[in-house]
Write a protein that holds these residues in place. Structure first.
Motif, PDB file in Angstrom:
ATOM      1  N   MET B 357       9.593  30.946  56.468  1.00 44.12           N
ATOM      2  CA  MET B 357      10.519  30.714  57.582  1.00 44.12           C
ATOM      3  C   MET B 357       9.997  29.698  58.599  1.00 44.12           C
ATOM      4  O   MET B 357      10.752  29.157  59.415  1.00 44.12           O
ATOM      5  CB  MET B 357      10.749  32.059  58.275  1.00 44.12           C
ATOM      6  N   ARG B 360      11.705  26.286  59.446  1.00 43.17           N
ATOM      7  CA  ARG B 360      12.971  26.432  60.180  1.00 43.17           C
ATOM      8  C   ARG B 360      12.725  26.825  61.629  1.00 43.17           C
ATOM      9  O   ARG B 360      13.450  26.399  62.533  1.00 43.17           O
ATOM     10  CB  ARG B 360      13.870  27.463  59.483  1.00 43.17           C
ATOM     11  N   THR B 363      11.795  23.705  63.444  1.00 48.67           N
ATOM     12  CA  THR B 363      13.020  22.925  63.660  1.00 48.67           C
ATOM     13  C   THR B 363      13.805  23.486  64.851  1.00 48.67           C
ATOM     14  O   THR B 363      14.406  22.731  65.613  1.00 48.67           O
ATOM     15  CB  THR B 363      13.904  22.970  62.391  1.00 48.67           C
ATOM     16  N   VAL B 406      16.460  32.321  64.601  1.00 47.05           N
ATOM     17  CA  VAL B 406      15.985  31.941  63.268  1.00 47.05           C
ATOM     18  C   VAL B 406      15.955  33.166  62.357  1.00 47.05           C
ATOM     19  O   VAL B 406      16.384  33.103  61.192  1.00 47.05           O
ATOM     20  CB  VAL B 406      14.585  31.294  63.359  1.00 47.05           C
ATOM     21  N   GLU B 409      19.424  34.120  61.282  1.00 40.09           N
ATOM     22  CA  GLU B 409      19.900  33.232  60.218  1.00 40.09           C
ATOM     23  C   GLU B 409      19.268  33.562  58.876  1.00 40.09           C
ATOM     24  O   GLU B 409      19.936  33.543  57.836  1.00 40.09           O
ATOM     25  CB  GLU B 409      19.594  31.772  60.566  1.00 40.09           C
ATOM     26  N   GLU B 410      17.978  33.863  58.901  1.00 39.45           N
ATOM     27  CA  GLU B 410      17.282  34.239  57.661  1.00 39.45           C
ATOM     28  C   GLU B 410      17.912  35.489  57.063  1.00 39.45           C
ATOM     29  O   GLU B 410      18.081  35.586  55.849  1.00 39.45           O
ATOM     30  CB  GLU B 410      15.795  34.518  57.936  1.00 39.45           C
ATOM     31  N   SER B 420      14.274  35.896  51.078  1.00 40.90           N
ATOM     32  CA  SER B 420      13.728  34.557  51.298  1.00 40.90           C
ATOM     33  C   SER B 420      12.446  34.394  50.491  1.00 40.90           C
ATOM     34  O   SER B 420      12.073  33.308  50.106  1.00 40.90           O
ATOM     35  CB  SER B 420      13.452  34.318  52.776  1.00 40.90           C
TER      36      SER B 420
END
Lengths: 437, 437
Positions: B357, B360, B363, B406, B409-410, B420
């Motif tokens: 993760m 991301r 980001t 985040v 979203e995961e 994931s």
């Protein structure tokens, strides 16, 4: 696990194999003695930091802390501060090294660089070739990593390349694993000898031909007094002629101040990556505080002129030492005449033993380091290292006078009772090396 | 030996066995990213040194250099400055340690003390028992000496003594050589857990019964916010109850400034002698300059009050972190509530992978350290370490908000496409430890 009242070490059986080789050096015991003010110490290699402008340095550091304190007091990069690495590149220009800041790893004194290079390259038993004699601190590192250390004779130009090639061949013939060649080309500690340009090429060629890493230790390179075959410039580093085959070690301990503990290594790309990882395991990162102190000093103070002040100071002391040796030493005593750095290497008249003689020298209020400290194998009893870096010239002269008196007395005793070696055989065989005649 | 133009490392076959374990940690790559100002870094463990009185420190250091510069800039004792060692004795009084200056070895940060203890005790293959998870820097040291590292589960009181005893028995049954137990009893990095008084006694008893050295790492001991079972005082060190069986590591990195790189070890007599010899091989001596800076600071500045300022700062940041986690984190996410120190340890909802993760998260302009960095064996993907020591409270809250986004979203992705972990299996097996539920 410990027996109450028992002073024996309860952990004695728990130590690693390598810890068995960790024993106190002769320099160690001497430091305590040599610090007594009545003793003239020709033993320690302490630079004469009192020659620095302390007021200017105090102002520099205060300004640093006021303006960049939050960075100076924080963790930093494992490889070292990039501004300082850039400045180190400029400091190395006089010895002919062109290095990018990426090629440089800043360390806690160049001693730590020695440790890291050995950690990265040497498995137990791997062979490191060193000069006979060699720097006591390097021998301690090699011992702590259980290296096999092989001494290679020096002549008046330093490490002998023919003997080096032979030593490598012999080691390979015995099934040993040669790993690297450790040399101090300029103003050697303790031998006081400097390799000329041709000699450096010959040594590099031996290293290249044998695919061995050359570890070039150069703490004194900018502290030359006399032309030693390089024209007006400082001796050109071996690294200047081979960026892939040489790891070069530098230090601010002798050009600025040893108490800051800032040195560096210049290494080929892949080696440098390993050194940084090893450095992070060892200390996380070098001190930002010490690094930025040096960086500010280099940026704001006349450091080139300061090195000239140091050099002139050491030249005067070297002259005092050599003059006094000439005047006072008995026949049969010889010594090297260093063209820079801190040390002369003295050979006693046949039959005398510098290790055995040391207690009498200290009683006579003069200290030196016996030659045995600079060998791994008990040889070196006929030699001693004399440092002229720290005492004032008149103290050096007095120290030599005292030392000559002790040697004279030893000679008398020897003539009456046989060699002093016979009198003091407790510490193992004395096999003086013939390499520094 | 090198082919011109070839970027491959010509020394690749020359490195020591131990160098093969030297690989870049995840923290390393993160430091570069986390330093971008737009990223909220919950990754690094940088103390908030800006809280120091930099003007007062500047005056202190300037005065030191003017009055004692010749000593501060010179080589010193391998064991460390005796005045500072005496002061360190006073600094340790609140954790219950009575130590003579002779028992203390000053090091270049306590990281170096970790390195020296391992160097002195551990042959390749020797077993070191560590918490699951453990300090990434210690794991790097143990790896660099080729130790066998065995993780022992923690519970809400820290290292589990029953599991520890079992792990020791199992290792012995396998023919392995247990050497030491490494623990961080107070405000654990990364777990954010503190051992209570009874737990400490139980762990010590396991060490004593098994004749194993206990290596107690205590950089955060004076940075407690809440009572954790020791009354008003800081947690009592394990070393306070066994001077012969424990090596205690302390540091000024979190109580004064990390950029000075000054830590120390307190060790039984025989061990201390070995540590000093190992230290001399590693760096000759710690920096007099850094040591005397700390010594002057302790002597002239209100350091106890300064620690209170630090502690109050960190307590506010801890509260900001815990409040934001409570507010923003999705169901199934849990975390530890540290009573001091710098870190909380977060457990992701089942199926999520903190390592996968991370790109991301970056980001989304938030950084953390994935749990895998704190294990030697690839486990830890379900965890992350969150540091609250450095960012201001509002930045911490913003960072947690971003991180929660985040994770949300995961979770969506996982529900749609599977775990994931399944999506990012390149870096080896993920075997989350059950020890921190």
């Amino acid at each position: 696990m410990s027996v109450p009242g028992n002073r024996l070490d309860p952990w004695i059986n728990a130590y690693a194999q390598r810890a068995r080789g960790m024993t106190a050096s002769e320099i160690r015991a001497l430091f305590a003695v040599a610090s007594r003010p009545e003793v003239v110490s020709l033993a320690g290699g302490m630079p004469y930091v009192s020659a620095l402008n302390l007021d200017a340095l105090a102002d520099t550091v205060a300004d640093l802390l006021r303006t960049e304190g939050a960075q100076a007091l924080q963790y930093g990069s494992g490889q070292g501060d990039v501004t300082l690495r850039d400045q180190i590149g400029q400091v190395m220009a006089p010895v002919g090294i062109q290095a990018h800041p990426d090629d440089i790893v800043v360390t806690t004194g160049s001693q730590m660089a020695l440790d890291l290079v050995t950690r990265v390259f040497c498995d137990p038993g791997d062979v490191v070739f060193v000069e006979a004699p060699s720097y006591v601190g390097a021998l301690g590192v090699f011992r702590s990593y259980e290296c096999t250390v092989i001494h290679v004779p020096m002549d008046e130009q330093g490490l002998n390349p023919v003997a080096l090639a032979e030593a490598i061949s012999s080691a390979r013939a015995l099934g040993l694993q040669p790993k690297m060649i450790y040399t101090i080309p300029s103003f050697h500690n303790p031998a006081g000898i400097t390799q000329g340009p041709d000699r450096r090429h010959e040594i590099l060629e031996v290293a290249q031909r044998n695919n061995l890493l050359l570890l070039e230790d150069d703490p004194y390179g900018l502290l030359g007094f006399d032309d030693v075959g390089f024209g007006d410039a400082p001796p050109r580093a071996i690294r200047a002629d081979d960026a892939d085959g040489v790891v070069y070690l530098g230090s601010f301990s002798k050009t600025i101040a040893s108490g800051l503990r800032v040195g560096w290594a210049v290494a080929p790309h892949g080696v440098r990556e390993k050194l940084v990882l090893a450095a992070e395991a060892a200390v996380l990162c070098p001190s930002n505080y010490a690094q930025m102190t040096i960086s500010s000093y280099l940026a704001t103070q006349p450091w080139r002129e300061q090195i000239k002040v140091f050099t002139e100071t050491y030249r005067q002391r070297r002259d005092a030492l050599l003059g006094a040796l000439q005047q006072h030493m008995p026949t049969g005593t010889t010594w090297t005449a260093p063209a820079g750095g801190f040390y002369s290497w003295l050979t006693l008249p046949a039959g005398l033993d510098a290790t055995a003689m040391l207690p009498r020298a200290i009683t006579a209020l003069v200290a030196y380091v016996p030659g045995t400290g600079f060998f791994v194998d008990g040889q070196g009893r006929q030699y001693m290292r004399l440092s002229y870096c720290y005492p004032e010239p008149d103290r050096i002269i007095e120290g030599v006078r005292r030392l000559a008196g002790v040697i004279d007395e030893e000679l008398q005793l020897t003539r009456t009772f046989g060699t002093s070696h016979t009198l003091h055989q407790a510490n193992g065989p004395s096999t003086p090396t013939p390499d520094l005649q």
